[in-house]
Structure formats: structure tokens, C-alpha cells
Design a protein around this motif. Structure first.
Motif, PDB file in Angstrom:
ATOM      1  N   ARG A   2     -41.405  12.959 -47.289  1.00  7.41           N
ATOM      2  CA  ARG A   2     -41.039  12.109 -46.262  1.00  7.41           C
ATOM      3  C   ARG A   2     -41.655  10.576 -46.527  1.00  7.41           C
ATOM      4  N   PHE A   3     -42.964  10.630 -46.505  1.00 10.75           N
ATOM      5  CA  PHE A   3     -43.812   9.524 -46.686  1.00 10.75           C
ATOM      6  C   PHE A   3     -42.999   8.560 -47.784  1.00 10.75           C
ATOM      7  N   LEU A   4     -42.946   9.329 -48.900  1.00  7.89           N
ATOM      8  CA  LEU A   4     -42.534   8.520 -50.164  1.00  7.89           C
ATOM      9  C   LEU A   4     -41.149   7.986 -50.135  1.00  7.89           C
ATOM     10  N   ASP A   5     -40.554   8.730 -49.596  1.00  7.93           N
ATOM     11  CA  ASP A   5     -39.003   8.492 -49.293  1.00  7.93           C
ATOM     12  C   ASP A   5     -38.853   7.238 -48.410  1.00  7.93           C
ATOM     13  N   LYS A   6     -39.679   6.906 -47.701  1.00  7.92           N
ATOM     14  CA  LYS A   6     -39.795   5.303 -46.882  1.00  7.92           C
ATOM     15  C   LYS A   6     -40.399   4.254 -47.611  1.00  7.92           C
ATOM     16  N   ARG A   7     -40.788   4.630 -48.950  1.00 13.80           N
ATOM     17  CA  ARG A   7     -41.555   3.311 -49.386  1.00 13.80           C
ATOM     18  C   ARG A   7     -40.253   2.807 -50.428  1.00 13.80           C
ATOM     19  N   GLN A   8     -40.222   1.452 -50.316  1.00 18.52           N
ATOM     20  CA  GLN A   8     -39.552   0.780 -51.476  1.00 18.52           C
ATOM     21  C   GLN A   8     -39.723   0.715 -52.817  1.00 18.52           C
ATOM     22  N   GLU A   9     -41.152   0.931 -53.127  1.00 22.96           N
ATOM     23  CA  GLU A   9     -41.535   1.016 -54.495  1.00 22.96           C
ATOM     24  C   GLU A   9     -41.072   2.402 -55.332  1.00 22.96           C
ATOM     25  N   VAL A  10     -40.744   3.355 -54.524  1.00 24.73           N
ATOM     26  CA  VAL A  10     -40.357   4.521 -55.026  1.00 24.73           C
ATOM     27  C   VAL A  10     -38.876   4.740 -55.150  1.00 24.73           C
ATOM     28  N   THR A  11     -38.493   5.066 -56.638  1.00 26.19           N
ATOM     29  CA  THR A  11     -36.885   4.745 -56.676  1.00 26.19           C
ATOM     30  C   THR A  11     -36.105   5.989 -56.557  1.00 26.19           C
ATOM     31  N   TRP A  12     -36.821   7.223 -56.918  1.00 25.71           N
ATOM     32  CA  TRP A  12     -36.246   8.389 -56.372  1.00 25.71           C
ATOM     33  C   TRP A  12     -37.589   9.704 -56.200  1.00 25.71           C
ATOM     34  N   ILE A  13     -37.028  10.768 -55.433  1.00 26.46           N
ATOM     35  CA  ILE A  13     -38.038  11.731 -55.418  1.00 26.46           C
ATOM     36  C   ILE A  13     -37.317  13.143 -55.603  1.00 26.46           C
ATOM     37  N   ASN A  14     -38.071  13.853 -56.483  1.00 23.80           N
ATOM     38  CA  ASN A  14     -37.592  15.089 -56.705  1.00 23.80           C
ATOM     39  C   ASN A  14     -38.406  16.181 -55.865  1.00 23.80           C
ATOM     40  N   TYR A  15     -37.969  16.661 -54.784  1.00 20.39           N
ATOM     41  CA  TYR A  15     -38.732  17.665 -54.088  1.00 20.39           C
ATOM     42  C   TYR A  15     -37.708  18.984 -53.531  1.00 20.39           C
ATOM     43  N   PRO A  16     -37.882  19.806 -53.843  1.00 19.69           N
ATOM     44  CA  PRO A  16     -36.572  20.882 -53.334  1.00 19.69           C
ATOM     45  C   PRO A  16     -36.628  21.128 -51.729  1.00 19.69           C
ATOM     46  N   GLY A  17     -37.416  20.427 -51.054  1.00 21.48           N
ATOM     47  CA  GLY A  17     -37.725  20.565 -49.533  1.00 21.48           C
ATOM     48  C   GLY A  17     -36.792  19.420 -49.038  1.00 21.48           C
ATOM     49  N   LEU A  18     -36.306  18.386 -49.968  1.00 19.24           N
ATOM     50  CA  LEU A  18     -35.274  17.358 -49.328  1.00 19.24           C
ATOM     51  C   LEU A  18     -33.977  18.182 -49.204  1.00 19.24           C
ATOM     52  N   LYS A  19     -33.273  17.649 -48.105  1.00 13.08           N
ATOM     53  CA  LYS A  19     -32.060  18.396 -47.861  1.00 13.08           C
ATOM     54  C   LYS A  19     -30.982  18.137 -49.179  1.00 13.08           C
ATOM     55  N   ASP A  20     -30.730  16.958 -49.741  1.00 12.95           N
ATOM     56  CA  ASP A  20     -29.947  16.693 -50.642  1.00 12.95           C
ATOM     57  C   ASP A  20     -30.450  16.998 -52.322  1.00 12.95           C
ATOM     58  N   HIS A  21     -31.630  17.819 -52.068  1.00 10.67           N
ATOM     59  CA  HIS A  21     -32.151  18.303 -53.632  1.00 10.67           C
ATOM     60  C   HIS A  21     -30.824  19.455 -53.991  1.00 10.67           C
ATOM     61  N   PRO A  22     -30.677  19.350 -55.186  1.00 13.19           N
ATOM     62  CA  PRO A  22     -29.636  20.155 -55.540  1.00 13.19           C
ATOM     63  C   PRO A  22     -30.121  21.868 -55.638  1.00 13.19           C
ATOM     64  N   SER A  23     -31.293  21.956 -55.537  1.00  5.35           N
ATOM     65  CA  SER A  23     -31.812  23.443 -55.436  1.00  5.35           C
ATOM     66  C   SER A  23     -32.147  23.713 -54.089  1.00  5.35           C
ATOM     67  N   HIS A  24     -32.010  22.811 -53.234  1.00  3.38           N
ATOM     68  CA  HIS A  24     -32.552  23.031 -51.688  1.00  3.38           C
ATOM     69  C   HIS A  24     -31.917  24.318 -51.354  1.00  3.38           C
ATOM     70  N   SER A  25     -30.502  24.610 -51.441  1.00  4.84           N
ATOM     71  CA  SER A  25     -29.989  25.736 -50.802  1.00  4.84           C
ATOM     72  C   SER A  25     -30.426  27.146 -51.390  1.00  4.84           C
ATOM     73  N   ILE A  26     -30.746  26.974 -52.796  1.00  6.04           N
ATOM     74  CA  ILE A  26     -31.098  28.432 -53.149  1.00  6.04           C
ATOM     75  C   ILE A  26     -32.571  28.579 -52.974  1.00  6.04           C
ATOM     76  N   ALA A  27     -33.340  27.415 -52.545  1.00  5.47           N
ATOM     77  CA  ALA A  27     -34.543  27.839 -52.363  1.00  5.47           C
ATOM     78  C   ALA A  27     -34.698  28.330 -51.063  1.00  5.47           C
ATOM     79  N   ARG A  28     -33.972  27.849 -50.166  1.00  7.57           N
ATOM     80  CA  ARG A  28     -33.897  28.508 -48.781  1.00  7.57           C
ATOM     81  C   ARG A  28     -33.526  29.907 -48.665  1.00  7.57           C
ATOM     82  N   LYS A  29     -32.551  30.328 -49.583  1.00  2.00           N
ATOM     83  CA  LYS A  29     -32.190  31.743 -49.887  1.00  2.00           C
ATOM     84  C   LYS A  29     -33.066  32.624 -50.550  1.00  2.00           C
ATOM     85  N   GLN A  30     -33.868  31.940 -51.399  1.00  2.00           N
ATOM     86  CA  GLN A  30     -34.672  32.844 -52.173  1.00  2.00           C
ATOM     87  C   GLN A  30     -36.264  32.740 -51.310  1.00  2.00           C
TER      88      GLN A  30
END
Ligand SMILES: *Cc1c(COP(=O)(O)O)cnc(C)c1O
Length: 419
Positions: free
Chosen positions: A298-326
Motif C-alpha cells: 500500500r505504501f509503495l503504491d502511493k510513491r511516484q518513484e514506483v512504476t509498478w508493484i507485484n504483490y498478490p495481495g493487491l486486488k488487481d493482481h492476476p493471481s489475487h482470486s486464486i490466492a484467496r481461494k487457496q
């Protein structure tokens, strides 16, 4: 002995494999620092060599301290047997070698730990063994890659540093429909977050060096057998003597008898001892790792220097829903990756950190950072790095269990210093 399996995970992780009266009442297992063990009679030693007793012979074969860790891991993963080894790579090598013969094939997700990738693509190739690499989250591609020579499917529960999460139940179903087992490297989630046997996997592999130990003070690995796969199928004629000897644990016996003890991938009991001290706090640590990782994302998401974030806990992550299921509502792991402008920015960022350690490891209670492109993957060519999602602008972060405010403050002040 109490029935430890009826306890909840938080209790089991501390008490499995031991009871209050054990070892003169000691709370921690003893370190059996002995190369060999005395046998009363020649008959007993003969029976032990034939696999008819569980007695110890020689440290390269088994060791009482190692066996306690094995019992704990079996209880935590819900399997039927385990062998601990000198490293995670020893465990992966032995598990795969027990299954492979010259000319065999296996199918593997392409989101692989670096040394696993090199083992699969370089070393096995020397024996004409083919690793068919496909997108870890593409179950259809996994199925398509299976043919009559395929001996198993291999997958990592959370890819590193891709952070992609395959659907284990679906992949296990596919593997079983072709009469082959599913092997899972469960290092990143640990059994706290995911127990692959409950989703149909047949073999679980760990680098105990990481979260299971948690203190960055011991190296180790483990192969854990569900005991549920039927090895009498036509694809596994070489398993017959192991089935005759150990029945449901034929695979583990093959790993141990044919490879581990002859390759000499022995775990030193001091490493098992240190791992068990770490294991006591696994559940608490994982909770904090994941809570902190979510906050750091969440913190990195707000920083303008950060161009992308890859964390399955973020809702728009492609593996978010399977992570929730598993993983249920427990969390999304303690690792994340993020992008800065370019390699120079990554180097400046790392240089600017004050609290966070810069080193090649993960799962430590301390927060760790690395620029994989220029370190672990420095000798890889660009197309290979690209296929593994190792880009020059990527920072990998293993979020520790410190105060999350201090972690974010350190990240923030280092981001401020990027020119
Ligand atoms: C570290 C790691 C390994 C290798 O473990 P070692 O103990 O370093 O040999 C294998 N798989 C994963 C996912 C890892 O993170």
C-alpha cells in the motif's frame, strides 16, 4: 504421546514431534552430534540395514535430531513421511532424480527458483532429460505438455519473483488423470499459508532455510511424501522394489535409499536444531510478514518513484482470486517485487537504505532487498531473464517482521534519494 494432529496449527507448530517428558524434560530437542550408533547385536544391525527397524546407523543415513524435524514437518504438511537434507536444492535434486531416468520428461511451471531453473534446464539436459517449461498459471498448457514420457508435474506454490500462483487442485487433477504425481515447492507460503496435500499434491518440497527457519542462521531442505500416490502404475516400473519394501512410502524410500544417502546430501543436526527453534514461531512470524507486506505494498503504491508493484495481495493482481481461494483469508505471502525507473534508480535506492539488509536470501525475520537482474541472474541472457520476469528495473523485497512504520520510513527515505 498426545494426539498432536488434533491440535490447531499454532499449537502443532510448537508441539508436534515432542512431548513434555521427552529428553529429560528439555523443551528443545537435543543435538545428536554423532557420526554413528552402537548396535547391541549383529541381528539388530542386519534388521536395521534391511529397513525392518527405525534405529539409526550412521549420520549420512539418518540422525535422531533430524528425525524430530522430519516428524514436525510431516505433522505440519499433513503427509506421511519426510527426509530432511542439507539444503532446499538437495531436496529438489533428490526428489526429481528419484523419478527421472535418461530420456524421461517432466512438465514444470516456468516460474522457478534460480538454481531449480538451472538444474532443470542445464544439468538434467546432460542426461537427455527434458524439462518442459510452461506458464505456471496455465493449466491447459501443463496438460498439453504431458506425453507418454512425462514422469511428473512440478510447480512452485508462489513463483519468485513473478508472484504468480497456480491452481494446485486443478493441476493435481490433470497430473493424476495422466497417472503422474504433482511435486510442489511450498517454500514461500509455508504450511501456515498453504498445505498442498489438501489440494491434491503428492510430494511437497521445502527449503527450510527460508521462513521455516526464519532467522537466516541455518540452511536445509526437506522432501515430504503424502503417501497417497499409487506408484504401481505402468509409468513407474522402477518403483516395484520400493513398493515391496515401504508400501505407501515407496517414493520417499526411493528418494532416501537410492539418492539421498548415496549422494551424501546429509543435514547436519545443528541445522535441524536451529530450524526447530525458528519453527516454534512460524505461525506468528507469517502473520506479521504478511500483514507488513500488505502495508508495504500500500505504501509503495502511493510513491511516484514506483512504476509498478507485484504483490498478490493487491486486488488487481492476476493471481489475487486464486490466492484467496487457496490461502483463505490468511494472507498473500511476505514477498513482493516492484519497479523503479531503471537499473540506476534501483542501485541508488539500495545504496540509500539504512535499516533494510541488502543480501541474497528471503523469509528472514529481517526485511531484505535485492536487485535480481544484476545479482542472482547476472549470468543469464536477456531472453531468459525476460521469460522469468527478471527485469532491469525490478527490486525484490522480502518483508520482515519489524515495525512496519520503520520499514516504510526506510523505503521512503531511500526512494527520496533517487536522482
Ligand atoms: C531458496 C529456495 C530454494 C533453494 O533452497 P536452498 O536451501 O537455498 O538450497 C528452492 N526453492 C525456493 C522457492 C527457494 O526460495
Amino acid at each position: 504421546m498426545n494426539n498432536k494432529n488434533s491440535y490447531h496449527f499454532h499449537t502443532k507448530v510448537i508441539h508436534a514431534g515432542q512431548s513434555p517428558g521427552d529428553w529429560d524434560g528439555a523443551t528443545q530437542p537435543p543435538i545428536f552430534q554423532t557420526a554413528s550408533h552402537q548396535h547391541e547385536t549383529a541381528e539388530n544391525l542386519s534388521r536395521t540395514f534391511s529397513g525392518k527397524t527405525n534405529d539409526h546407523i550412521y549420520m549420512r543415513l539418518t540422525n535422531p535430531t533430524n528425525r524430530i524435524l522430519e516428524e514436525k514437518l510431516v505433522a505440519l504438511e499433513g503427509g506421511q513421511g519426510a527426509v530432511v537434507m542439507s539444503s532446499g536444492m538437495a531436496a529438489i535434486t533428490n526428489a526429481c532424480m528419484a523419478l527421472l531416468r535418461a530420456e524421461d520428461e517432466f512438465v514444470t511451471g516456468n516460474s522457478l527458483f534460480m538454481s531449480t531453473y538451472l538444474l532443470f534446464t542445464n544439468i538434467f539436459k546432460k542426461y537427455n532429460i527434458t524439462a518442459r517449461l510452461v506458464e505456471s498459471t496455465d493449466a491447459d498448457a501443463i496438460e498439453k505438455a504431458i506425453n507418454s514420457r512425462t514422469r511428473f508435474v512440478y510447480i512452485e506454490t508462489i513463483g519468485n519473483p513473478k508472484m504468480d500462483i497456480p491452481d494446485l487442485a486443478r493441476i493435481a487433477g490433470i497430473a493424476h488423470s495422466h497417472g503422474i504425481p504433482l511435486l510442489v515447492d511450498n517454500t514461500l507460503p509455508t504450511p501456515y499459508l498453504c498445505r498442498p496435500f489438501e489440494l491434491g499434491a503428492d510430494v511437497v518440497i521445502h527449503s527450510t532455510t527460508k521462513y521455516l527457519s526464519g532467522h537466516g542462521n541455518a540452511v536445509g531442505g526437506a522432501v515430504i511424501d503424502s503417501g497417497g500416490f499409487d506408484w504401481s502404475g505402468e509409468r513407474f516400473p522402477d518403483f516395484k522394489p520400493f513398493i515391496d519394501r515401504k508400501g505407501a512410502l515407496a517414493f520417499l524410500d526411493k528418494v532416501w535409499r537410492e539418492h539421498h544417502i548415496n549422494f551424501g546430501t546429509t543435514q547436519a543436526p545443528i541445522h535441524s536444531y536451529l530450524t526447530m527453534i525458528g519453527l516454534d514461531t512460524l505461525a506468528l512470524r507469517m502473520e506479521r510478514h504478511m500483514e507488513n507486506a500488505q502495508e508495504v505494498a500500500r505504501f509503495l503504491d502511493k510513491r511516484q518513484e514506483v512504476t509498478w508493484i507485484n504483490y498478490p495481495g493487491l486486488k488487481d493482481h492476476p493471481s489475487h482470486s486464486i490466492a484467496r481461494k487457496q490461502f483463505g483469508d490468511k494472507g498473500f505471502g511476505g514477498m513482493l517485487a516492484f519497479g523503479l525507473k531503471d537499473q540506476t534508480a534501483c542501485f541508488e535506492f539500495i545504496q540509500g537504505l539504512k535499516l533494510i539488509y541488502h543480501l541474497a536470501n528471503l523469509g528472514d525475520c529481517k526485511t531484505l532487498v535485492i536487485h535480481p537482474y544484476s545479482s542472482q541472474y547476472v549470468s543469464f541472457d536477456d531472453p531468459t531473464r525476460e521469460s522469468l520476469s527478471i527485469t532491469a528495473d525490478m527490486i525484490r523485497l522480502s518483508v520482515g517482521i519489524e515495525d512496519v512504520g520503520d520499514i516504510c520510513e526506510d523505503l521512503g527515505q531511500a526512494l527520496d534519494k533517487i536522482k
